[in-house]
Design a protein around this motif. Structure first.
Motif, PDB file in Angstrom:
ATOM      1  N   GLU A  49       0.863  -1.187   0.000  1.00  0.00           N
ATOM      2  CA  GLU A  49       0.000   0.000   0.000  1.00  0.00           C
ATOM      3  C   GLU A  49       0.895   1.231   0.000  1.00  0.00           C
ATOM      4  O   GLU A  49       2.103   1.150   0.237  1.00  0.00           O
ATOM      5  CB  GLU A  49      -0.907   0.013   1.242  1.00  0.00           C
ATOM      6  CG  GLU A  49      -0.141   0.006   2.541  1.00  0.00           C
ATOM      7  CD  GLU A  49      -1.022  -0.079   3.775  1.00  0.00           C
ATOM      8  OE1 GLU A  49      -2.213   0.271   3.695  1.00  0.00           O
ATOM      9  OE2 GLU A  49      -0.502  -0.479   4.828  1.00  0.00           O
ATOM     10  N   TRP A  85       5.712   0.634  -4.152  1.00  0.00           N
ATOM     11  CA  TRP A  85       4.568  -0.219  -4.527  1.00  0.00           C
ATOM     12  C   TRP A  85       4.407  -0.303  -6.034  1.00  0.00           C
ATOM     13  O   TRP A  85       3.732  -1.179  -6.558  1.00  0.00           O
ATOM     14  CB  TRP A  85       3.267   0.370  -3.951  1.00  0.00           C
ATOM     15  CG  TRP A  85       2.896   1.673  -4.596  1.00  0.00           C
ATOM     16  CD1 TRP A  85       3.355   2.907  -4.255  1.00  0.00           C
ATOM     17  CD2 TRP A  85       2.043   1.855  -5.721  1.00  0.00           C
ATOM     18  NE1 TRP A  85       2.835   3.856  -5.094  1.00  0.00           N
ATOM     19  CE2 TRP A  85       2.023   3.235  -6.002  1.00  0.00           C
ATOM     20  CE3 TRP A  85       1.280   0.989  -6.525  1.00  0.00           C
ATOM     21  CZ2 TRP A  85       1.287   3.782  -7.060  1.00  0.00           C
ATOM     22  CZ3 TRP A  85       0.545   1.527  -7.582  1.00  0.00           C
ATOM     23  CH2 TRP A  85       0.549   2.918  -7.836  1.00  0.00           C
ATOM     24  N   TYR A  90       8.379  -4.674  -5.354  1.00  0.00           N
ATOM     25  CA  TYR A  90       7.335  -4.210  -4.425  1.00  0.00           C
ATOM     26  C   TYR A  90       7.777  -4.392  -2.972  1.00  0.00           C
ATOM     27  O   TYR A  90       7.115  -5.054  -2.170  1.00  0.00           O
ATOM     28  CB  TYR A  90       6.003  -4.933  -4.671  1.00  0.00           C
ATOM     29  CG  TYR A  90       5.566  -4.945  -6.117  1.00  0.00           C
ATOM     30  CD1 TYR A  90       5.399  -3.751  -6.826  1.00  0.00           C
ATOM     31  CD2 TYR A  90       5.309  -6.146  -6.780  1.00  0.00           C
ATOM     32  CE1 TYR A  90       5.007  -3.759  -8.162  1.00  0.00           C
ATOM     33  CE2 TYR A  90       4.909  -6.161  -8.112  1.00  0.00           C
ATOM     34  CZ  TYR A  90       4.764  -4.966  -8.797  1.00  0.00           C
ATOM     35  OH  TYR A  90       4.379  -4.980 -10.103  1.00  0.00           O
ATOM     36  N   ALA A 109      -2.140  -1.366  -2.959  1.00  0.00           N
ATOM     37  CA  ALA A 109      -1.283  -1.410  -4.143  1.00  0.00           C
ATOM     38  C   ALA A 109      -1.739  -2.460  -5.151  1.00  0.00           C
ATOM     39  O   ALA A 109      -1.748  -2.205  -6.355  1.00  0.00           O
ATOM     40  CB  ALA A 109       0.159  -1.672  -3.715  1.00  0.00           C
ATOM     41  N   ARG A 113      -2.691  -1.480  -8.861  1.00  0.00           N
ATOM     42  CA  ARG A 113      -1.912  -2.010  -9.986  1.00  0.00           C
ATOM     43  C   ARG A 113      -2.840  -2.744 -10.961  1.00  0.00           C
ATOM     44  O   ARG A 113      -2.694  -2.621 -12.186  1.00  0.00           O
ATOM     45  CB  ARG A 113      -0.808  -2.956  -9.480  1.00  0.00           C
ATOM     46  CG  ARG A 113       0.343  -2.218  -8.802  1.00  0.00           C
ATOM     47  CD  ARG A 113       1.567  -3.118  -8.649  1.00  0.00           C
ATOM     48  NE  ARG A 113       1.343  -4.251  -7.771  1.00  0.00           N
ATOM     49  CZ  ARG A 113       1.766  -4.327  -6.502  1.00  0.00           C
ATOM     50  NH1 ARG A 113       2.433  -3.312  -5.977  1.00  0.00           N
ATOM     51  NH2 ARG A 113       1.536  -5.400  -5.776  1.00  0.00           N
TER      52      ARG A 113
END
Lengths: 154, 281
Positions: A49, A85, A90, A109, A113
């Motif tokens: 996040e 993120w 990541y 996230a 995405r």
């Protein structure tokens, strides 16, 4: 009561973003609160996040074996906490700690995405904004590296 | 903004006028503030932004910006970086020091009256803007919203810490301080000084800006101010160069056709930008 989309629109980072995009972002968002001293992000942990800071300040820190934690930058309301993120692997590369009682919007996230993969216009717009943010932080880091204020530096 | 020349220099500008150190304050490990009292005659009253040449007898002289005037005393803040400034910083109360000046241009803050003002200082650059800030405070109602943005290397290298703390608490002007690095115990901002400008979303495009610090810092600060909507000509910067004669004769401080000692040190950004764009070899 303001919606998540309304709150996001208050951040300078999202200025000019169409309301349809703000609504898409808001679908991945929730309000969060941190008390002063709380660890918000930890280096090495999964970047699931990121945060749009609404109130309070956040310190980005890096732990140095000899010097202990060093504050690299402090972030203020309206600013973004977390950029890792966005790209694999990541994983956070810094720690983030609340300096005051903080209110923020957390954006999931994975959710975001996935929306960027589905809506490339949204993804392109977000990547442009994050590229600008990363550029300005890189530039600031370069200026810190050259140690502007040391005696004789000018 | 066009800079303003201060009062004319002494009719004998190459002759040092004797002063005595009457007060000395150790500001930082390598930085000292001296209060100088004239012994027989006084040098002219300096405008904020101007500088004096201070003589450490037997060693040499160095250009030092005025950091204030205090009941007829000259106030100069000096950082020990060379033989002359090391000697000046070592001067104890009672030491006699020669003063030539004042020289150069002042900040020209009268032109900023009625407008918002942003003052940006980095490191020792806080010293030359101190008299500017004092002047604004003494005529506070003539200026709009005024911000003092200060950058330093670390909390322990922040100049005038106590004075800044009082100023921030007073609230007459906004004071925002940032350091490049800090331990977690530092309660203030961390980051480069340009971050403070980028964070000032409500900076008026009509504001006047006064900038002093290392040249790289001033370059990026001017660009950040312009990015925030300020007109380049509304930005005044103070350049530091190797002044020797201080009256535009010797050329030691010359950049192109500009003698920093005479046409500066305070210059409008559009005049400075092409000068400092030339890379030194």
């Amino acid at each position: 009561m303001m919606s998540i989309a309304d709150l996001l629109a208050e951040s300078p980072f999202f200025v000019g973003l169409p309301s349809v995009s703000l609504d898409l972002l808001a679908g991945c968002g929730r309000n969060v609160h941190f008390s002063a001293g709380d660890r918000i992000l930890s280096e090495g942990e999964s970047a699931d996040e990121f945060f749009v800071l609404r109130h309070g300040r956040v310190a980005l820190e890096i732990d140095s074996p000899r010097q202990g934690p060093l504050v690299i930058e402090t972030l203020r309301p309206g600013e973004i906490v977390g950029v890792s993120w966005l790209l694999p692997p990541y994983r956070w590369t810094l720690d983030a700690r609340a300096l005051d009682d903080c209110r923020a919007i957390s954006l999931d996230a994975r959710c975001l995405r996935a929306k960027c993969d589905d809506d490339h216009d949204l993804g392109y717009e977000l990547f442009k904004r994050f590229a600008g943010l990363i550029r300005s932080r890189l530039q600031a880091t370069r200026l810190q590296l050259i140690d502007l204020y040391r005696a004789g530096a000018s | 903004m066009s800079q303003v020349t201060g009062p004319p220099a002494s009719p004998a500008p190459m002759r040092p006028v004797m002063h005595r150190v009457v007060r000395r304050r150790q500001d930082l490990d390598d930085t000292v503030t001296l209060w100088l009292e004239p012994i027989a005659e006084a040098v002219g009253l300096a405008a904020a932004g101007q500088f004096n040449m201070l003589w450490a007898f037997g060693i040499g002289e160095a250009p030092i910006s005025l950091a204030g005037s205090d009941d007829g005393l000259l106030v100069h803040t000096v950082r020990a970086v060379g033989a002359v400034t090391i000697a000046l910083c070592s001067a104890s109360e009672g030491t006699e020091i020669g003063v030539r000046g004042p020289f150069g241009t002042g900040w020209g803050q009268a032109e900023a009256e009625g407008r918002d003002v942003v003052v940006v200082a980095g490191g020792l650059g806080l010293a030359p803007v101190r008299p500017l800030v004092m002047d604004i405070l003494s005529r506070r109602d003539r200026f709009g919203r005024t911000s003092l943005l200060v950058g330093a290397r670390s909390p322990d290298t922040l100049l005038y810490h106590d004075e800044l703390t009082r100023l921030a608490a007073d609230g007459s002007i906004e004071v925002d301080i940032t350091v490049d690095t800090a331990p977690p115990s530092w309660p203030g901002h961390v980051g480069v000084v340009t971050n403070l400008i980028n964070g000032a979303a409500d900076l008026s495009p009509e504001a006047a800006a006064f900038v002093c610090g290392p040249e790289v810092m001033m370059r990026f600060t001017a660009r950040a101010l312009i990015d925030q909507g300020l007109a380049p000509e509304a930005i005044a910067v103070s350049l530091e160069r190797n002044m020797h004669c201080a009256i535009g004769h010797c050329g030691h401080c010359q950049l192109g056709s500009t003698f920093i000692c005479k046409h500066g040190p305070v210059l409008p950004w559009p005049r400075v930008e092409p000068l400092i764009a030339v890379r030194e070899r």
